[in-house]
Every structure is written in structure tokens, then in C-alpha cells.
Design a protein around this motif. Structure first.
Motif: not given
Ligand SMILES: NC(=O)C1=CN([C@@H]2O[C@H](COP(=O)(O)OP(=O)(O)OC[C@H]3O[C@@H](n4cnc5c(N)ncnc54)[C@H](OP(=O)(O)O)[C@@H]3O)[C@@H](O)[C@H]2O)[C@@H](O)CC1
Ligand SMILES: [K+]
Length: 488
Positions: A256-266, A274-284, A288-291
Motif C-alpha cells: 500500500p505504501g507506493a499506492t498511497l504515495l501515488s494517491a498523494q500526488a494525484a 481520487v478513489r483507491l480501489l481495493t478488494g480487501g481492507e483499506a490500508p492503514s 481523509a481526502e482519499l476515498v
């Protein structure tokens, strides 16, 4: 008025073109056909360069090292320009002029010329404020001989500032290769008429110091590569809402680290949502801005409002990652493919054939590029722009080949070259930030070429704003400030 605006736009465009030696010769021929002669062009180039040198010298003495070709000819014009402006100047002629234009330029120089060779002792070599290198330019055809390399090195070591005219001597104009070891470092390099590939290619570009273009009226050449332009980005329309501004989906994976970093930039690159699309639990650590949208990827993508998808950062390379890439490819959405997803990308995958019919950007670094070349059956031969074009043609996607000098290639063969970026960008996560920025711009523009170019500029500028020894998180945060600088 509109003619003047058109002219200004045309000049701005030609000021960005990058010409190979062959293209430069064709451009020169075009100028001849239009009634200019080499002498007039040399005068224009030499005076333009001379003005830069005059300002840099600020009254200090100048030594101009002249070679046998037209680069040397430019040197005599520069020397005469400086003499006309009361700058103390001395020419060292490494070889006698061999072209008509250079001979004429030398005959018009009224000042002191010292001929290099056995008769010129070490003590006879001038020392001063500024060395101007007019030994060789685009006509360099082989490494400098030992005597010329020693002369250049000695003069460079004994002048406080060093200006290379057109190209530093010893640099191959088309490839950026250094043909000799131990070549000097330059304070300033003045490209004459047009940029050459070497101005934007390693290793030569790091020896050049600041680079500036001297305009001599060269026309636009079809098919020429372009220098990455500072973008102009529009603020959201007055009636914009988050979906119309651009909804970006980021496919979450195993790390999740790399994904969250790309989301921070996005989140800072202009997309409205910006939505994080996950099949499981939300990563820690999800801001808050990332849905976070949870569910099977095909179900999540059934929402027809996505402007773009990013797949790759933190994806992993296992079967689950492969399945997600398949879904992303099958979605038909504008797509940024980065990191692990690049390694998994194969020409045989369903959906890969469709890359040409949608906006898609591949963002490989050198290692990922080699894997892609292997998977797509490409030879990997040629320089970085040529290799990026080959992959863009083979895949149908835009290719942003990352590195100290990044290159963007389009499937139609057009090339954009970025200026040398901050070496502090060599930090883990820097690529994730770039991918998030490209994806954000793609969600807004739906245009792969524009998204890649805007993001590359923003990423490079964000690094300058972040200063030194920044983390990739700080780099992601700096994307917003970089964007604010280029608002229309
Ligand atoms: N294009 C334009 O519109 C304009 C271009 N302009 C200027 O012209 C420059 C290009 O000029 P250019 O073609 O004469 O090449 P340049 O680099 O001066 O020297 C070539 C000579 O050097 C020789 N030579 C080569 N390598 C060598 C080596 N290692 N050691 C020894 N000799 C070597 C080579 O001989 P050969 O290879 O045949 O042995 C040939 O005699 C360009 O950079 C710009 O400054 C401006 O004036 C404005 C308009
Ligand atoms: K030179």
C-alpha cells in the motif's frame, strides 16, 4: 496584431525544436534556399553568442579558442563583437580555418590571434576571465586528438568561467556521448539556431552548465523532437464538480505504501476526485481526502464516471496483480501503467491491442524499459528517444521513459525531451509520485500526450520547490505548488 501573435507563436515553437545534425543541415539548406548565406548566418549566430559572452565577462578578458570549421568561424565573429564592445579578447587558433565562411570571419577579425602548436609555449597561452570554446560544434566526427584535448583542458583550467558555443568540444551532437575522457565542465552552453539532442542527453548535458538558445531564424522542421514546455493549466470551470473535474481510480495492490504515495500526488495534480480501489481492507494511513472503494475491481469500475485509472504502484506481480491488470486493460478507460504492471504487461494480454484506441501512458524507468522491450520483442537498440518511440509504436501507448533526462514518445513517433531534472529525484517513491501526477492529469485532460508532458514538468518543478534531500511524500506535497505556478 494577429499576424504578430502568429509570428510569436511560431517562434516559440521553433525555439523548442531539437535538431539532429542531419536535420540541422537540412534547416541550414532551407535558409540558403530562402536567400541567406553562411556568412550572414555566422554573423547572426556569432553576434548573438557574443552578447551572452559580453554580459558574462562583465569587463574581464576573454579567450576564444577557434577550430577549423564553422564553429571556429563563429569564434572569430564573437571575438570581433567583443572587441567592438571594448572587451579585451584574444583568439587561440587551434587549427587554421578550413571553410570559406570561417576564413572570411577570421579575415574580418582585427585583433590578436595566437596560433596553437609547437611555437606556442605554455606561457604564451592566455589566461583570463572567460574561455569561449569554438573548437568544434556539430561537425565533430571523432575524438579530440591528444594535443587538442590537452590545449582545451589547459585553457579551461586557467579561466574562471567557460562558455561552450553550440556544443562543448568532444560531445557528439546526436547522442550526447563524450568522445574523450576528462573533458571540461562548462558554465554556460549556447545552442546556435536550434537545440541539439546532446543538450538533453546524458552524459553530455551534465557538463554543459546553464544552456541557452541563440535564435538565427531557423524554420520549424517537420518531425523534429521538442523540448518539454512549461505547461499552461486551466483552473476548473466555474460550474465544475468533482466528477467533471476528473475522477481517478487507483488500483490498490499488495504494497500500500507506493499506492498511497501515488494517491498523494494525484490528489494535488488537479483531479477532482481520487478513489483507491481495493478488494480487501483499506490500508492503514489512508488520508481523509482519499476515498476508499471496496469490492471486486470489475464491479467498482462499473461506475461509468471514471476519467482515468492508475495501475502499477504497489501492485505486486502475483496472480492477483495479473488479474487486476487484466481488468484495467479490459475497462477501456484512459490508463496509466507503471511499476509492477509494466513488468506484467505482455503483447498477448487481452486489452493490450486496444491501447492505441484510448489514452494510455506507460511510465518505465530504464530497468522496466528493458523488460518491456524484451516482452514486446524490441531490439532495444538506439538511443533513449529512439527506444521510447519503438515501444510507443509497438504498444500504441505514450511512453514516458524516466531518467535524469526523461523522454516522452508518442505512437506517431513524436518525441518530447525534458531538461535535466534535480538529482535529488533519485529517491525511493519518486516514480510513484510521477505516476500519480500523470494519472491525475489524465483524469482531467483525457489526453495521454498532454498528461505525460504536464506531469513531467510538474514533477521536475516540484523537486526544485522541495529543495534538497526531500522525501517522496514531501515531493508529492510540492506538486500542488508547482501546479499553481502554471495556472492560465
Ligand atoms: N548549421 C547552421 O545553420 C549554422 C552553423 N553554425 C556553426 O557551424 C558549426 C558546424 O560547422 P562545421 O560543420 O564546419 O563543424 P565544426 O564542428 O566547426 O568542425 C568541423 C571541422 O572539424 C573537423 N573535425 C571534426 N572532428 C575533428 C576532430 N576530432 N579533430 C580534428 N578535426 C575534426 C572536420 O573535418 P573532418 O571531419 O572532415 O576531418 C571539419 O573540418 C555549428 O556547430 C555552429 O557552430 C553557425 O555558424 C551558424 C549557422
Ligand atoms: K564548441
Amino acid at each position: 496584431m494577429s499576424n504578430r501573435t502568429d509570428d510569436a507563436r511560431k517562434r516559440a515553437q521553433t525555439a523548442r525544436q531539437i535538431l539532429t545534425v542531419a536535420q540541422m543541415r537540412a534547416a541550414e539548406q532551407g535558409l540558403m534556399d530562402a536567400g541567406h548565406d553562411v556568412h550572414a548566418l555566422m554573423q547572426r549566430a556569432g553576434r548573438g553568442a557574443g552578447e551572452w559572452v559580453r554580459r558574462l565577462a562583465a569587463g574581464r578578458s576573454v579567450t576564444v579558442l577557434c577550430g577549423p570549421g564553422n564553429n571556429g568561424g563563429d569564434g572569430y565573429v564573437i571575438a570581433q563583437y567583443l572587441a567592438d564592445h571594448d572587451v579585451p579578447v584574444c583568439v587561440v587558433a587551434a587549427r587554421p580555418p578550413q571553410t570559406d565562411a570561417a576564413r572570411r570571419a577570421r579575415s574580418l577579425f582585427a585583433g590578436e590571434v595566437r596560433e596553437a602548436g609547437a611555437a606556442l609555449s605554455q606561457e604564451g597561452l592566455p589566461r583570463g576571465g572567460v574561455l569561449v570554446d569554438c573548437l568544434f560544434g556539430s561537425g565533430l566526427s571523432r575524438p579530440l586528438s591528444d594535443d587538442l584535448a590537452a590545449l582545451l583542458g589547459d585553457l579551461a583550467a586557467h579561466h574562471a568561467m567557460r562558455v561552450a558555443v553550440d556544443l562543448p568540444s568532444g560531445v557528439d551532437a546526436d547522442t550526447g556521448a563524450l568522445l574523450n575522457e576528462g573533458l571540461p565542465e562548462w558554465t554556460l552552453t549556447l545552442a546556435l539556431g536550434a537545440w541539439k539532442p546532446a543538450h538533453f542527453m546524458m552524459p553530455a548535458c551534465v557538463t554543459m552548465g546553464a544552456v541557452r538558445l541563440v535564435d538565427i531564424g531557423v524554420e520549424a522542421m517537420p518531425g523534429a523532437a521538442q523540448v518539454l514546455a512549461r505547461p499552461v493549466i486551466a483552473a476548473p470551470a466555474p460550474d465544475a464538480h468533482k466528477y467533471r473535474r476528473g475522477l481517478l481510480g487507483i488500483v490498490a495492490g499488495a504494497m500500500p505504501g507506493a499506492t498511497l504515495l501515488s494517491a498523494q500526488a494525484a490528489l494535488r495534480g488537479g483531479a477532482g476526485y481520487v478513489r483507491l480501489l481495493t478488494g480487501g481492507e483499506a490500508p492503514s494511513g489512508v488520508p481523509a481526502e482519499l476515498v476508499v472503494s471496496r469490492g471486486a475491481l470489475p464491479d467498482l469500475l462499473a461506475d461509468g464516471r471514471y476519467g482515468a485509472l492508475l495501475v502499477g504502484p504497489g501492485l505486486g506481480r502475483d496472480d492477483a496483480a495479473r488479474a487486476k491488470l487484466d481488468v484495467a486493460l479490459a475497462s477501456g478507460l484512459p490508463l496509466v501503467i507503471d511499476a509492477d504492471a509494466l513488468v506484467l504487461l505482455q503483447p498477448g494480454l487481452a486489452g493490450v491491442n486496444g491501447l492505441a484506441t484510448r489514452a494510455c501512458v506507460l511510465t518505465p524507468h530504464e530497468g522496466e524499459m528493458q523488460v518491456l522491450e524484451h516482452n514486446f520483442g524490441l531490439s532495444g537498440e538506439g538511443d533513449r528517444p529512439a527506444r521510447a518511440v519503438a515501444l510507443a509504436r509497438a504498444s500504441g501507448a505514450h511512453v514516458l521513459l524516466k531518467g535524469p533526462c526523461s523522454v516522452i514518445a508518442a505512437p506517431d513517433g513524436s518525441v518530447t525531451m525534458g531538461s535535466r531534472a534535480s538529482s535529488w529525484l533519485s529517491v525511493a517513491g519518486s516514480g510513484d509520485v510521477l505516476a500519480g501526477t500523470v494519472a491525475s492529469r489524465l483524469a482531467v485532460t483525457r489526453d495521454a500526450g498532454a498528461a505525460a508532458a504536464q506531469a513531467l514538468w510538474l514533477h521536475s518543478r516540484a523537486a526544485e520547490r522541495a529543495g534538497s534531500a526531500f522525501t517522496s511524500g514531501e515531493l508529492a506535497h510540492a506538486i500542488g505548488g508547482a501546479l499553481a505556478e502554471v495556472l492560465a
